[in-house]
Design a protein around this motif. Structure first.
Motif, short mmCIF file in Angstrom:
data_model
loop_
_atom_site.label_atom_id
_atom_site.label_comp_id
_atom_site.label_asym_id
_atom_site.label_seq_id
_atom_site.Cartn_x
_atom_site.Cartn_y
_atom_site.Cartn_z
N LEU A 62 0.83 -1.49 -0.45
CA LEU A 62 0.13 0.55 -0.59
C LEU A 62 0.69 1.61 0.38
O LEU A 62 -0.10 2.23 -0.45
CB LEU A 62 -1.05 -0.35 1.59
N LEU A 63 1.63 1.16 1.28
CA LEU A 63 2.86 2.05 0.60
C LEU A 63 3.92 2.48 -0.58
O LEU A 63 3.80 3.63 -0.90
CB LEU A 63 4.48 1.97 2.45
N CYS A 64 3.77 1.63 -1.08
CA CYS A 64 4.08 1.43 -2.54
C CYS A 64 3.12 1.98 -3.67
O CYS A 64 3.63 3.15 -4.68
CB CYS A 64 4.98 0.33 -3.50
N ALA A 65 2.66 1.67 -3.87
CA ALA A 65 0.91 2.47 -4.37
C ALA A 65 0.88 3.93 -4.30
O ALA A 65 0.60 4.23 -5.31
CB ALA A 65 -0.15 1.59 -4.21
N GLY A 66 0.70 4.09 -2.47
CA GLY A 66 1.43 5.82 -2.24
C GLY A 66 2.34 6.35 -3.01
O GLY A 66 2.07 7.34 -3.67
N TYR A 67 3.71 6.27 -3.42
CA TYR A 67 4.25 6.59 -3.99
C TYR A 67 4.26 6.79 -5.41
O TYR A 67 4.08 7.68 -6.09
CB TYR A 67 5.07 6.02 -4.16
N PHE A 68 3.35 5.89 -6.57
CA PHE A 68 2.76 5.97 -7.70
C PHE A 68 1.50 7.19 -7.76
O PHE A 68 2.01 7.53 -8.28
CB PHE A 68 1.85 4.44 -8.03
N ALA A 69 0.92 6.68 -6.45
CA ALA A 69 0.13 7.27 -7.13
C ALA A 69 -0.21 9.21 -6.43
O ALA A 69 -0.23 9.51 -7.39
CB ALA A 69 -1.86 7.20 -5.70
N ILE A 70 1.07 9.81 -5.39
CA ILE A 70 1.55 10.56 -4.63
C ILE A 70 1.76 11.02 -6.43
O ILE A 70 2.11 12.52 -7.04
CB ILE A 70 2.56 10.84 -4.60
N GLY A 71 2.98 10.42 -6.73
CA GLY A 71 3.91 11.20 -7.99
C GLY A 71 3.46 10.59 -9.53
O GLY A 71 3.29 11.53 -10.21
N TRP A 72 1.82 10.51 -10.08
CA TRP A 72 1.44 10.57 -10.83
C TRP A 72 0.52 11.72 -10.57
O TRP A 72 0.44 13.10 -11.47
CB TRP A 72 0.17 9.14 -11.22
N LEU A 73 0.06 11.95 -9.78
CA LEU A 73 -0.83 13.43 -9.03
C LEU A 73 0.25 14.35 -9.29
O LEU A 73 -0.66 15.93 -9.65
CB LEU A 73 -1.15 13.36 -7.87
N ALA A 74 1.32 14.53 -8.86
CA ALA A 74 2.07 15.32 -8.60
C ALA A 74 2.85 15.51 -10.46
O ALA A 74 2.68 17.11 -10.34
CB ALA A 74 3.29 15.01 -7.85
N HIS A 75 2.77 14.89 -11.51
CA HIS A 75 3.18 15.15 -12.33
C HIS A 75 2.14 15.46 -13.06
O HIS A 75 2.15 16.46 -13.93
CB HIS A 75 3.29 13.83 -13.31
N ALA A 76 0.82 15.51 -12.87
CA ALA A 76 -0.30 15.81 -13.42
C ALA A 76 -0.57 17.37 -13.28
O ALA A 76 -0.99 18.15 -13.83
CB ALA A 76 -1.67 15.27 -13.29
N LEU A 77 -0.37 17.34 -12.02
CA LEU A 77 -0.26 19.38 -11.54
C LEU A 77 0.81 20.07 -11.71
O LEU A 77 0.76 20.99 -12.11
CB LEU A 77 -0.70 19.50 -9.98
N THR A 78 1.20 19.96 -11.74
CA THR A 78 3.05 20.21 -12.56
C THR A 78 2.42 20.67 -14.09
O THR A 78 3.36 21.47 -14.56
CB THR A 78 4.19 19.48 -11.92
#
Length: 519
Positions: free
Chosen positions: A160-176
């Motif tokens: 779950l922690l690793c999945a959170g890493y990818f979710a946060i990474g994808w969200l940061a990519h879209a926002l930036t």
């Protein structure tokens, strides 16, 4: 000293990286404080508190070194950002090995690093950072299981922690990416606005009209160089501080009279200025004063008049001359056969007016040929010979003309144009002089490469109210004049890069022909 720029990145990227590293310094200091505060507690594995403290100090030193790289802008932005994220992953993973109780909480710190890396780096390599963090956490957890510190069923929590890493990474990519598009658009609009401001500044500086922006309370908001020149203002004008009343009291009083459809004229030390007022409809009742140089308008009208005159003469010059020749010939025949004094007088009138019309046509044709230059060299002897020839043509006594010029006189001029100029000036001088000995004076002088020729007479001079109209076409006070003599002389002078001007003073009329850059 300004920091060097990095191609492809704005100053805001480096500023964000600086803030990100400030967070890292704060986190490292907090970890050091934690290691010192809980060094003897059971929070860490036996003998692991020293390792935790060492890793925290190392993290603090690395964050301090990153400050130097950010200030120097070396190496490149993306390399530094990647180094920051890798350092976070390595240090946090090592810290996780020192305590099972802190491992999960420390792993969440990488979420902040991944999100910050995505936001600071404009979304580039964000998923790679998430993958690196996931691999590091999984490896650390795997070694913990092999060491007997965790059970195998704890992989679900790490997953779950690793999945959170990818979710946060994808969200940061879209926002930036969205923020980057907005920043790029804002930068383009800022560049276009700066270009428009430069264009406006150039247009205002090179405008033939002066522009003056004032507030309702009379404070000058902007004054173009042309406006200051037209008003004769030499003192510095500070926008937002200087009052119009202080720098130009006459204009300040005139502004109170300016309104829609009203454009009064202001007399300045340099010219006559027409003042137009354009309201800006702002809360402070700002207005733009447009100062139009009347001489510019007169020159434009004169150019239009010349263009119309050229078209007229091109079409009818020859048609006028042919009937004139027939009239003159017929008048001569009548004069030869005339025995009655009245008839003789009438034929003389016909011949005189025919000659006058012929001279008018010749002057207009000469005006149209003013740009056909064939300059030759003149010296004192050749100029004196030309003056003497024209004197004899006008039947002026030799003693009436005094010529004074230096021997080293040398300049270049079109001979036909110079003949026409001197002839017009000599004829006018004799017409209005007292017709006595020395009534007309020619003088010339050289100053470097410049030559000045002056023609003066002892007549009554030119009335002040007539001086502004001396060089206007078809303007004459003589019933027998065409009104083109002085106008033609000035046009021919300008065609030869010279100037012809009236020099006011006592003792008759004086005209000065100035030629700059002579041989």
């Amino acid at each position: 000293m300004p920091r060097p720029a990095t191609p492809g990145y704005y100053a805001s990227h480096w500023r964000s990286l600086d803030y990100f590293n400030l967070y890292r310094l704060t986190l490292a200091a907090a970890l050091v404080f934690t290691s010192l505060l809980f060094s003897d507690s059971d929070l860490f594995r036996p003998g692991a508190s020293e390792r935790f403290q060492g890793f925290a100090y190392a993290y603090l030193v690395i964050a301090a070194l990153f400050v130097l790289g950010i200030r120097a802008r070396w190496p490149g932005f993306q390399i530094q950002l990647t180094a920051h994220i890798i350092a976070d992953i390595i240090i946090v993973t090592l810290l996780m090995t020192t305590s099972e109780r802190l491992a999960g909480g420390l792993g969440l710190l990488l979420v902040i690093s991944i999100a910050s890396g995505g936001l600071v780096g404009s979304g580039r390599l964000t998923l790679l950072y998430a993958a690196m963090a996931s691999i590091a956490v999984l490896l650390q957890h795997g070694f913990s299981i092999l060491g007997g510190s965790h059970a195998t069923d704890s992989f679900f929590q790490i997953g779950l922690l690793c999945a959170g890493y990818f979710a946060i990474g994808w969200l940061a990519h879209a926002l930036t990416q969205r923020a980057l598009r907005s920043e790029t658009l804002a930068q383009q609009q800022a560049d276009e606005l700066a270009l428009l401001n430069r264009i406006n500044a150039l247009a205002i500086e090179n405008s033939p009209d002066g522009l003056l922006a004032i507030r309702g309370d009379g404070v000058v908001r902007h004054a173009s160089p042309r406006a200051l020149a037209l008003l004769g203002i030499t003192a510095p004008v500070i926008p937002g501080v200087t009052l119009l009343q202080d720098c130009s009291p006459e204009l300040a009083r005139l502004v109170q009279q300016v309104g829609p459809g009203i454009a009064p004229t202001l007399s300045t030390p340099t010219s006559q200025v027409r003042v137009r007022c354009i309201p800006l409809a702002t809360p402070d009742d700002s207005r733009v004063l447009v100062l139009e140089d009347q001489s510019q308008a007169e020159q434009a009208a004169q150019r239009l008049k010349l263009a119309a005159l050229g078209r007229l003469t091109a079409n009818i010059a020859h048609e006028i001359r042919n009937p004139l020749s027939a009239i003159s010939h017929a008048a001569q025949l009548l004069h030869e056969d005339a025995h009655d004094p009245a008839q003789t007088r009438l034929t003389a009138i016909i011949e005189n007016n025919a000659r006058r019309l012929d001279r008018l046509v010749e002057e207009v044709l000469t005006l149209n040929r003013r740009d056909r230059l064939n300059p030759v060299s003149f010296d004192a002897a050749s100029l004196a010979a030309l003056i003497d020839e024209l004197r004899q043509t006008e039947e002026i006594p030799a003693e009436a003309v005094i010529v004074s010029m230096p021997e080293p006189l040398r300049f270049q001029f079109d001979p036909d144009h110079l003949r026409q100029i001197v002839w017009n000036l000599l004829r006018n001088a004799w017409r209005y002089s007292r017709k006595q000995t020395g009534s007309i004076r020619f003088s010339a002088q050289m100053s470097g490469n410049s030559m000045q020729l002056e023609i003066a007479d002892d007549g009554p001079g030119v009335a002040p109210e007539q001086r502004g109209k001396l060089f206007e076409p078809f303007c004459t006070t003589d019933a027998q004049g065409t009104g083109l003599g002085l106008f033609l002389a000035r046009e021919l002078a300008e065609a030869n890069h010279a100037t012809l001007a009236y020099v006011p003073g006592a003792g008759g009329a004086r005209f000065r022909l100035s030629l700059y850059g002579g041989e």
